[in-house]
Design an enzyme around this catalytic site. Sequence first.
Site, PDB file in Angstrom:
ATOM      1  N   HIS B 118       0.807  -1.229   0.000  1.00 42.91           N
ATOM      2  CA  HIS B 118       0.000   0.000   0.000  1.00 42.91           C
ATOM      3  C   HIS B 118       0.841   1.280   0.000  1.00 42.91           C
ATOM      4  O   HIS B 118       0.296   2.397   0.011  1.00 42.91           O
ATOM      5  CB  HIS B 118      -0.925  -0.035   1.235  1.00 42.91           C
ATOM      6  CG  HIS B 118      -2.107   0.866   1.168  1.00 42.91           C
ATOM      7  ND1 HIS B 118      -2.272   1.935   2.017  1.00 42.91           N
ATOM      8  CD2 HIS B 118      -3.179   0.873   0.340  1.00 42.91           C
ATOM      9  CE1 HIS B 118      -3.411   2.547   1.741  1.00 42.91           C
ATOM     10  NE2 HIS B 118      -3.984   1.924   0.722  1.00 42.91           N
ATOM     11  N   LYS B 120       3.019   4.431  -1.327  1.00 43.49           N
ATOM     12  CA  LYS B 120       2.938   5.288  -2.515  1.00 43.49           C
ATOM     13  C   LYS B 120       4.106   6.244  -2.420  1.00 43.49           C
ATOM     14  O   LYS B 120       3.933   7.405  -2.051  1.00 43.49           O
ATOM     15  CB  LYS B 120       1.654   6.136  -2.549  1.00 43.49           C
ATOM     16  CG  LYS B 120       0.358   5.425  -2.245  1.00 43.49           C
ATOM     17  CD  LYS B 120      -0.126   5.736  -0.858  1.00 43.49           C
ATOM     18  CE  LYS B 120      -1.515   5.165  -0.581  1.00 43.49           C
ATOM     19  NZ  LYS B 120      -1.832   3.888  -1.146  1.00 43.49           N
ATOM     20  N   ASP B 125      17.060   9.711  -7.553  1.00 37.08           N
ATOM     21  CA  ASP B 125      18.511   9.792  -7.403  1.00 37.08           C
ATOM     22  C   ASP B 125      18.973   9.466  -5.988  1.00 37.08           C
ATOM     23  O   ASP B 125      19.962  10.040  -5.502  1.00 37.08           O
ATOM     24  CB  ASP B 125      19.023  11.182  -7.834  1.00 37.08           C
ATOM     25  CG  ASP B 125      18.872  11.390  -9.342  1.00 37.08           C
ATOM     26  OD1 ASP B 125      18.769  10.389 -10.082  1.00 37.08           O
ATOM     27  OD2 ASP B 125      18.841  12.560  -9.766  1.00 37.08           O
TER      28      ASP B 125
END
Lengths: 174, 174
Positions: B118, B120, B125
């Site tokens: 779940h 996100k 870099d």
Amino acid sequence: RRRRAVLFFPSALCCTEELLAEAEGGRPSPCPCPLPRADCSFSRLLRLLLSARRSLELCLFSFSSPELGRAVAVLHRRGVRVRVVTDAQYMALRGSQIGALRMLGIQVRHDQEKGFMHHKFAIVDKKLLITGSLNWTVEAIHNNRENVVVMEDAEYVRPFLDEFERIWEEYNPD
Amino acid sequence: RRRRAVLFFPSALCCTEELLAEAEGGRPSPCPCPLPRADCSFSRLLRLLLSARRSLELCLFSFSSPELGRAVAVLHRRGVRVRVVTDAQYMALRGSQIGALRMLGIQVRHDQEKGFMHHKFAIVDKKLLITGSLNWTVEAIHNNRENVVVMEDAEYVRPFLDEFERIWEEYNPD
Ligand SMILES: [Zn+2]
Ligand SMILES: [Zn+2]
């Protein structure tokens, strides 16, 4: 010194009963369950919330964890000003804590919009931000990969406070 | 100087066509659409991703935004090392960008677990963390109340990088 942390879930299993019973002012009778007493992500989240002394803003898509519900109820009973914003579609689901918190006198407002009120953040005493991917549900805490970021930097806390107040006013039913 | 920001959604409407076309190396022919050219939360998110020069880690529950798909494809074409971790239940849904990105040769791994992957978050870099409540879907960007926190503090970036590598290894199909 600023509290800064990242908590990952699923949380390891640990007993939160004594933590909650103590916060509720009960006798600290030892919990008979076999879970370890060491800290885990979930107990750390509970402790951060229970550190509230004056105010707690909750902006939560879904809220069904009984332990988190107990923690919020304790704060309300202690006189902490608790305000809750939540998503209308989810607050009526089975296991939601929202109805019980409302019955205790906690102020709750919800959206009337078609989109989701998908935030999952808490602000403790206007200075500690707790935000991330974690919905306050048993499944999320114990089964999902989730993150929670904890920070006190005003650069981050202030915009979230402003967002809370914007939503709070917008969802004013009057 | 450290990039720090909080982006809220739903994003205001703004044209992201020229931004993406320029990143794709196309002729900057003006987009005929009537949307404003000012920055919005969504264009800011795209710009942050497009700033990648070497690597991009994506750990996303769902990914169906065509614009975000274009941005990731551009980075891959430029030689940025892109790695994607996603949730198995959601990657097969209509509109998912995951299949198309895989076809371009981008490495994708997904869970085999019963809980949801779940998270996100994105890491640019190895030093810029982009995380919050926002799933990378059209609905979330344009209809939902969402937040995205942007930070470069190693205290926060490092644990997320470690979490990505843990999940990446755990989802190794070999
Ligand atoms: Zn116990
Ligand atoms: Zn346009």
